[in-house]
Scaffold this active site. Structure first.
Site, PDB file in Angstrom:
ATOM      1  N   HIS A 153      -1.084   4.692  11.425  1.00 11.64           N
ATOM      2  CA  HIS A 153       0.172   5.431  11.400  1.00 11.64           C
ATOM      3  C   HIS A 153       0.056   6.729  12.201  1.00 11.64           C
ATOM      4  O   HIS A 153      -1.039   7.161  12.561  1.00 11.64           O
ATOM      5  CB  HIS A 153       0.551   5.780   9.953  1.00 11.64           C
ATOM      6  N   TYR A 170     -15.751   6.886   2.100  1.00 12.67           N
ATOM      7  CA  TYR A 170     -14.296   6.777   2.198  1.00 12.67           C
ATOM      8  C   TYR A 170     -13.962   5.390   2.732  1.00 12.67           C
ATOM      9  O   TYR A 170     -14.594   4.918   3.677  1.00 12.67           O
ATOM     10  CB  TYR A 170     -13.755   7.874   3.129  1.00 12.67           C
ATOM     11  N   HIS A 199      -3.665   7.343  13.956  1.00 12.71           N
ATOM     12  CA  HIS A 199      -5.001   7.162  13.386  1.00 12.71           C
ATOM     13  C   HIS A 199      -4.962   6.078  12.315  1.00 12.71           C
ATOM     14  O   HIS A 199      -3.901   5.614  11.917  1.00 12.71           O
ATOM     15  CB  HIS A 199      -5.535   8.475  12.807  1.00 12.71           C
ATOM     16  N   HIS A 228       0.850  -1.185   0.000  1.00 16.07           N
ATOM     17  CA  HIS A 228       0.000   0.000   0.000  1.00 16.07           C
ATOM     18  C   HIS A 228       0.886   1.235   0.000  1.00 16.07           C
ATOM     19  O   HIS A 228       1.550   1.522   0.986  1.00 16.07           O
ATOM     20  CB  HIS A 228      -0.882  -0.009   1.258  1.00 16.07           C
ATOM     21  N   GLU A 270      -3.279  16.261   9.044  1.00 13.28           N
ATOM     22  CA  GLU A 270      -4.153  15.846   7.948  1.00 13.28           C
ATOM     23  C   GLU A 270      -5.581  16.342   8.172  1.00 13.28           C
ATOM     24  O   GLU A 270      -6.258  15.910   9.097  1.00 13.28           O
ATOM     25  CB  GLU A 270      -4.145  14.322   7.832  1.00 13.28           C
ATOM     26  N   HIS A 313      -6.675  15.212  11.867  1.00 15.18           N
ATOM     27  CA  HIS A 313      -5.713  14.461  12.661  1.00 15.18           C
ATOM     28  C   HIS A 313      -4.438  15.284  12.654  1.00 15.18           C
ATOM     29  O   HIS A 313      -3.745  15.345  11.635  1.00 15.18           O
ATOM     30  CB  HIS A 313      -5.478  13.075  12.065  1.00 15.18           C
TER      31      HIS A 313
HETATM   32 FE   FE2 Z   1      -2.982   9.833   7.929  1.00 14.20          FE
END
Ligand code: FE2
Length: 191
Positions: free
Chosen positions: A87, A102, A123, A44, A93, A117
């Site tokens: 992470h 989403y 998160h 990813h 963000e 965040h």
């Molecule tokens: Fe993030």
């Protein structure tokens, strides 16, 4: 929570001005024409791969601000946790959902909704998103009819008093991670 769209009519556009300051100028871009790239075998990539516009810094890996979108796209990676991983990082963000759903938030993140965040805040996907992504058969899937965006910046973000006191503020946001069990016992190669 009640969400409503509101409409108003004005006799002019906010872009109706005589001149622009410095080298700023308005630009309108149809985000649906942006062609995303992603993993076509496994793993990813960092979601920054979806950056549309960036204001870079002299330090690799950080930006003053990135404008990132999450448009319709195919998910085809094998042996992979497909949603964004858990992470925390140096970038703050600020995300919003324009329409659709989403993939890292099954519930609570509705069109018109926003989330913040701040830097170094851990998160990741909510519990339902995790369960779905770890139990579903990994056939090619299209995330369709969705458009989310993110401003990520190396600077911490502060709420205005207006935003901090909104009635629609989601006080129970933390609960979206309730039910996530510890999966790692410190042993990097379990038998
Ligand atoms: Fe993030």
């Amino acid at each position: 929570m009640v969400c409503e769209f509101h409409v108003t009519e004005i006799g002019h556009s906010p872009l109706d001005v005589v001149a622009w300051h410095g080298n700023y100028s308005p630009y309108k871009y149809d985000l649906r024409t942006y062609s995303p790239v992603g993993a076509i075998l496994f793993d990813h990539p960092d979601p920054s791969i979806f950056t549309v516009l960036t204001a870079p810094t002299e330090e690799a890996g950080t930006a003053n601000v990135d404008f990132v979108i999450f448009p319709p796209r195919w998910l085809v990676a094998e042996h992979t946790f497909r949603p964004p991983w858990y992470h925390r990082n140096i970038m703050s963000e600020f995300m919003g959902l324009i329409y659709g759903q989403y993939d890292a938030k099954e519930e609570g993140f509705v069109p018109g909704g926003m989330s913040l965040h701040n830097m170094m805040l851990p998160h990741g996907p909510d519990s339902m998103g995790f369960e779905k992504a770890t139990s579903v058969e990994l056939t090619p899937q299209k995330l369709d009819k969705t458009m989310a965006f993110m401003f990520e910046t190396r600077y911490p973000q502060q709420l205005t008093e207006f935003a901090a006191n909104l009635e629609s503020l989601q006080d129970n946001y933390l609960d979206c991670w309730t039910g996530l069990d510890r999966k790692f016992d410190g042993n990097p190669s379990p038998k």
